[in-house]
Design a protein around this motif. Structure first.
Motif, PDB file in Angstrom:
ATOM      1  N   SER A 106      41.641  50.967  37.642  1.00 24.28           N
ATOM      2  CA  SER A 106      41.861  50.770  39.076  1.00 24.28           C
ATOM      3  C   SER A 106      41.450  49.364  39.509  1.00 24.28           C
ATOM      4  O   SER A 106      42.136  48.715  40.306  1.00 24.28           O
ATOM      5  N   ALA A 107      40.335  48.862  38.958  1.00 26.68           N
ATOM      6  CA  ALA A 107      39.862  47.516  39.312  1.00 26.68           C
ATOM      7  C   ALA A 107      40.834  46.447  38.839  1.00 26.68           C
ATOM      8  O   ALA A 107      40.928  45.375  39.448  1.00 26.68           O
ATOM      9  N   ALA A 108      41.564  46.719  37.759  1.00 27.60           N
ATOM     10  CA  ALA A 108      42.507  45.733  37.216  1.00 27.60           C
ATOM     11  C   ALA A 108      43.667  45.456  38.163  1.00 27.60           C
ATOM     12  O   ALA A 108      44.365  44.452  38.017  1.00 27.60           O
ATOM     13  N   THR A 109      43.879  46.330  39.142  1.00 22.49           N
ATOM     14  CA  THR A 109      44.967  46.129  40.105  1.00 22.49           C
ATOM     15  C   THR A 109      44.512  45.328  41.321  1.00 22.49           C
ATOM     16  O   THR A 109      45.329  44.988  42.171  1.00 22.49           O
ATOM     17  N   ARG A 110      43.222  45.021  41.390  1.00 20.10           N
ATOM     18  CA  ARG A 110      42.686  44.289  42.532  1.00 20.10           C
ATOM     19  C   ARG A 110      42.485  42.825  42.188  1.00 20.10           C
ATOM     20  O   ARG A 110      42.568  42.419  41.030  1.00 20.10           O
ATOM     21  N   ASN A 111      42.245  42.033  43.234  1.00 20.30           N
ATOM     22  CA  ASN A 111      42.082  40.590  43.052  1.00 20.30           C
ATOM     23  C   ASN A 111      40.600  40.232  43.011  1.00 20.30           C
ATOM     24  O   ASN A 111      39.887  40.380  43.998  1.00 20.30           O
ATOM     25  N   PHE A 112      40.166  39.741  41.847  1.00 22.83           N
ATOM     26  CA  PHE A 112      38.781  39.282  41.692  1.00 22.83           C
ATOM     27  C   PHE A 112      38.750  37.815  41.270  1.00 22.83           C
ATOM     28  O   PHE A 112      37.865  37.391  40.523  1.00 22.83           O
ATOM     29  N   GLY A 113      39.721  37.053  41.738  1.00 25.70           N
ATOM     30  CA  GLY A 113      39.744  35.626  41.432  1.00 25.70           C
ATOM     31  C   GLY A 113      39.913  35.360  39.943  1.00 25.70           C
ATOM     32  O   GLY A 113      40.767  35.951  39.277  1.00 25.70           O
ATOM     33  N   SER A 114      39.057  34.496  39.412  1.00 25.34           N
ATOM     34  CA  SER A 114      39.127  34.129  37.999  1.00 25.34           C
ATOM     35  C   SER A 114      38.833  35.304  37.075  1.00 25.34           C
ATOM     36  O   SER A 114      39.219  35.289  35.900  1.00 25.34           O
ATOM     37  N   LEU A 115      38.146  36.316  37.604  1.00 31.28           N
ATOM     38  CA  LEU A 115      37.781  37.478  36.791  1.00 31.28           C
ATOM     39  C   LEU A 115      38.946  38.449  36.611  1.00 31.28           C
ATOM     40  O   LEU A 115      38.923  39.282  35.695  1.00 31.28           O
ATOM     41  N   THR A 116      39.974  38.345  37.446  1.00 27.10           N
ATOM     42  CA  THR A 116      41.089  39.304  37.416  1.00 27.10           C
ATOM     43  C   THR A 116      41.758  39.358  36.048  1.00 27.10           C
ATOM     44  O   THR A 116      42.023  40.444  35.508  1.00 27.10           O
ATOM     45  N   ARG A 117      42.041  38.209  35.486  1.00 26.98           N
ATOM     46  CA  ARG A 117      42.722  38.150  34.181  1.00 26.98           C
ATOM     47  C   ARG A 117      41.901  38.833  33.093  1.00 26.98           C
ATOM     48  O   ARG A 117      42.449  39.562  32.258  1.00 26.98           O
ATOM     49  N   ILE A 119      39.634  41.199  33.503  1.00 26.93           N
ATOM     50  CA  ILE A 119      39.598  42.648  33.749  1.00 26.93           C
ATOM     51  C   ILE A 119      40.881  43.301  33.246  1.00 26.93           C
ATOM     52  O   ILE A 119      40.864  44.392  32.652  1.00 26.93           O
ATOM     53  N   LYS A 120      42.014  42.631  33.464  1.00 23.40           N
ATOM     54  CA  LYS A 120      43.285  43.165  32.973  1.00 23.40           C
ATOM     55  C   LYS A 120      43.296  43.218  31.443  1.00 23.40           C
ATOM     56  O   LYS A 120      43.806  44.184  30.853  1.00 23.40           O
ATOM     57  N   ASN A 121      42.739  42.192  30.803  1.00 21.65           N
ATOM     58  CA  ASN A 121      42.643  42.213  29.339  1.00 21.65           C
ATOM     59  C   ASN A 121      41.715  43.325  28.863  1.00 21.65           C
ATOM     60  O   ASN A 121      41.989  43.989  27.850  1.00 21.65           O
ATOM     61  N   LEU A 122      40.607  43.529  29.590  1.00 19.91           N
ATOM     62  CA  LEU A 122      39.680  44.610  29.257  1.00 19.91           C
ATOM     63  C   LEU A 122      40.378  45.963  29.375  1.00 19.91           C
ATOM     64  O   LEU A 122      40.251  46.823  28.495  1.00 19.91           O
ATOM     65  N   ASN A 123      41.132  46.147  30.451  1.00 21.13           N
ATOM     66  CA  ASN A 123      41.859  47.398  30.654  1.00 21.13           C
ATOM     67  C   ASN A 123      42.913  47.611  29.560  1.00 21.13           C
ATOM     68  O   ASN A 123      43.115  48.737  29.078  1.00 21.13           O
ATOM     69  N   ALA A 124      43.561  46.524  29.145  1.00 22.10           N
ATOM     70  CA  ALA A 124      44.597  46.626  28.102  1.00 22.10           C
ATOM     71  C   ALA A 124      43.987  47.031  26.765  1.00 22.10           C
ATOM     72  O   ALA A 124      44.551  47.869  26.044  1.00 22.10           O
ATOM     73  N   THR A 125      42.838  46.455  26.398  1.00 20.03           N
ATOM     74  CA  THR A 125      42.204  46.800  25.128  1.00 20.03           C
ATOM     75  C   THR A 125      41.678  48.234  25.135  1.00 20.03           C
ATOM     76  O   THR A 125      41.802  48.950  24.138  1.00 20.03           O
ATOM     77  N   ILE A 126      41.132  48.660  26.272  1.00 24.00           N
ATOM     78  CA  ILE A 126      40.666  50.055  26.380  1.00 24.00           C
ATOM     79  C   ILE A 126      41.849  51.011  26.310  1.00 24.00           C
ATOM     80  O   ILE A 126      41.804  52.042  25.629  1.00 24.00           O
ATOM     81  N   GLY A 127      42.946  50.664  27.006  1.00 28.77           N
ATOM     82  CA  GLY A 127      44.139  51.511  27.006  1.00 28.77           C
ATOM     83  C   GLY A 127      44.813  51.599  25.649  1.00 28.77           C
ATOM     84  O   GLY A 127      45.567  52.541  25.383  1.00 28.77           O
ATOM     85  N   SER A 128      44.535  50.628  24.772  1.00 23.51           N
ATOM     86  CA  SER A 128      45.125  50.647  23.429  1.00 23.51           C
ATOM     87  C   SER A 128      44.347  51.542  22.475  1.00 23.51           C
ATOM     88  O   SER A 128      44.737  51.677  21.306  1.00 23.51           O
ATOM     89  N   GLY A 129      43.253  52.122  22.944  1.00 27.04           N
ATOM     90  CA  GLY A 129      42.499  53.065  22.128  1.00 27.04           C
ATOM     91  C   GLY A 129      41.382  52.458  21.306  1.00 27.04           C
ATOM     92  O   GLY A 129      40.847  53.113  20.410  1.00 27.04           O
ATOM     93  N   PHE A 130      40.997  51.213  21.614  1.00 24.72           N
ATOM     94  CA  PHE A 130      39.909  50.591  20.867  1.00 24.72           C
ATOM     95  C   PHE A 130      38.567  51.111  21.374  1.00 24.72           C
ATOM     96  O   PHE A 130      38.455  51.553  22.530  1.00 24.72           O
ATOM     97  N   PRO A 131      37.529  51.075  20.544  1.00 20.80           N
ATOM     98  CA  PRO A 131      36.199  51.513  20.992  1.00 20.80           C
ATOM     99  C   PRO A 131      35.766  50.710  22.217  1.00 20.80           C
ATOM    100  O   PRO A 131      35.885  49.479  22.235  1.00 20.80           O
ATOM    101  N   ILE A 132      35.240  51.395  23.214  1.00 19.50           N
ATOM    102  CA  ILE A 132      34.917  50.727  24.469  1.00 19.50           C
ATOM    103  C   ILE A 132      33.799  49.692  24.284  1.00 19.50           C
ATOM    104  O   ILE A 132      33.769  48.670  24.976  1.00 19.50           O
TER     105      ILE A 132
END
Length: 301
Positions: A106-117, A119-132
């Motif tokens: 949910s946070a990956a859809t929001r704007n956190f400035g430089s941190l947004t990118r 967070i989206k990468n973090l969400n993508a790696t978690i969504g791919s099934g890698f250990p958190i």
């Protein structure tokens, strides 16, 4: 069976380091070429002008590197600034009953400035099934800040401990928010010292220019008067003023100029360290002071 984080994710910071090395090498080559070009085709005999051309050659190569590094510093500052907001978003999601993975999504859809990118990468790696835990490690490596590493470590520990993560997130968010507030307070309290360094630089530059403009010409006149009167005056008269006769105006100008250059370099670096806790951020102040010094002495000389 859990997946393993691909090596390209873990090697991303190393690639960034290699990229910086290439940029530094390219800047050094451009600086050297610029210096050689300016000195070879220079028609001036003035030592100050030749020194200015040498410094300009260095600046030609260093400015692109400085711009890139300042963008990186700005990116990291933006990450640290928005980290408490990101943790607050995670906390809000967990309080509603969502899993932390869903809160990150949910946070990956929001704007956190430089941190947004990141967070989206973090969400993508978690969504791919890698250990958190590995995902948080990659997140910290990509962010590249002390706060992000601390957040990743604390979140990993909280998840491994199990139980209600809400209280853990509250403590983490409060801790990181306090760190951000302390850093903001530190910069605010030290900002007057930045102006102090600039004031000291301008005072020194003004004194150096006044000596060059007013003091040196008067000594030259006195010296010229002694040289003219020497044939008709007694033999002891010139000896009384031997210090003035041996005075070299060009040497004094060169000394004042070199001291102003040193003041520009170290003053600029000090401003960067005081204002941003980073010497890289001081390079822009070094460039500003050097340009002012070169223009001032060039116009006077």
């Amino acid at each position: 069976m859990e997946k393993t984080i691909p090596k390209q994710f873990l090697l991303a910071p190393k690639r960034e380091t290699s990229k910086n090395t290439i940029i530094i090498a390219a800047s050094a080559v451009v600086s050297a070429a610029s210096i050689v070009f300016l000195l070879l085709f220079s028609q001036t005999e003035s030592q100050i002008t030749k020194s200015a051309e040498f410094i300009i050659g260095i600046l030609i190569g260093i400015i692109p590197f400085t711009v890139i590094q300042l963008r990186e510093v700005k990116r990291k500052d933006g990450i640290d600034k928005n980290m408490p907001l990101f943790l607050l978003a995670l906390l809000s999601g967990v309080k509603t009953g969502a899993q932390i993975q869903d809160s990150i999504k949910s946070a990956a859809t929001r704007n956190f400035g430089s941190l947004t990118r990141e967070i989206k990468n973090l969400n993508a790696t978690i969504g791919s099934g890698f250990p958190i835990a590995d995902c948080f490690e990659v997140f910290a490596l990509r962010c590249g800040t002390k706060i992000s590493k601390r957040v990743a470590t604390l979140l990993e520990i909280s998840l491994n401990m199990g139980g209600d993560i809400t209280q853990e997130l509250e403590l983490i968010q409060k801790h990181i928010a306090e760190m951000a507030e302390l850093e903001k307070s530190r910069k605010s309290s030290l900002s007057p010292y930045v102006y102090t360094v600039y004031i000291a630089f301008f005072v020194f530059l003004a004194i150096a220019l006044l000596l060059t403009i007013n003091f040196v010409p008067e000594i030259e006149k006195i010296k010229a008067g002694f040289d003219t009167a020497a044939p008709t005056s007694g033999s002891n008269s010139p000896e009384l003023f031997s210090a003035i006769k041996s005075f070299d105006p060009a040497l004094l100008k060169s000394m004042m100029y070199n001291m102003a250059i040193i003041e520009s370099v170290f003053g600029g670096l000090a401003v960067g360290k005081i204002g941003s806790s980073n010497y890289i951020a001081g390079i822009k102040h070094v460039i500003i002071m050097l340009v002012i010094t070169i223009i001032s002495f060039t116009l006077v000389g």
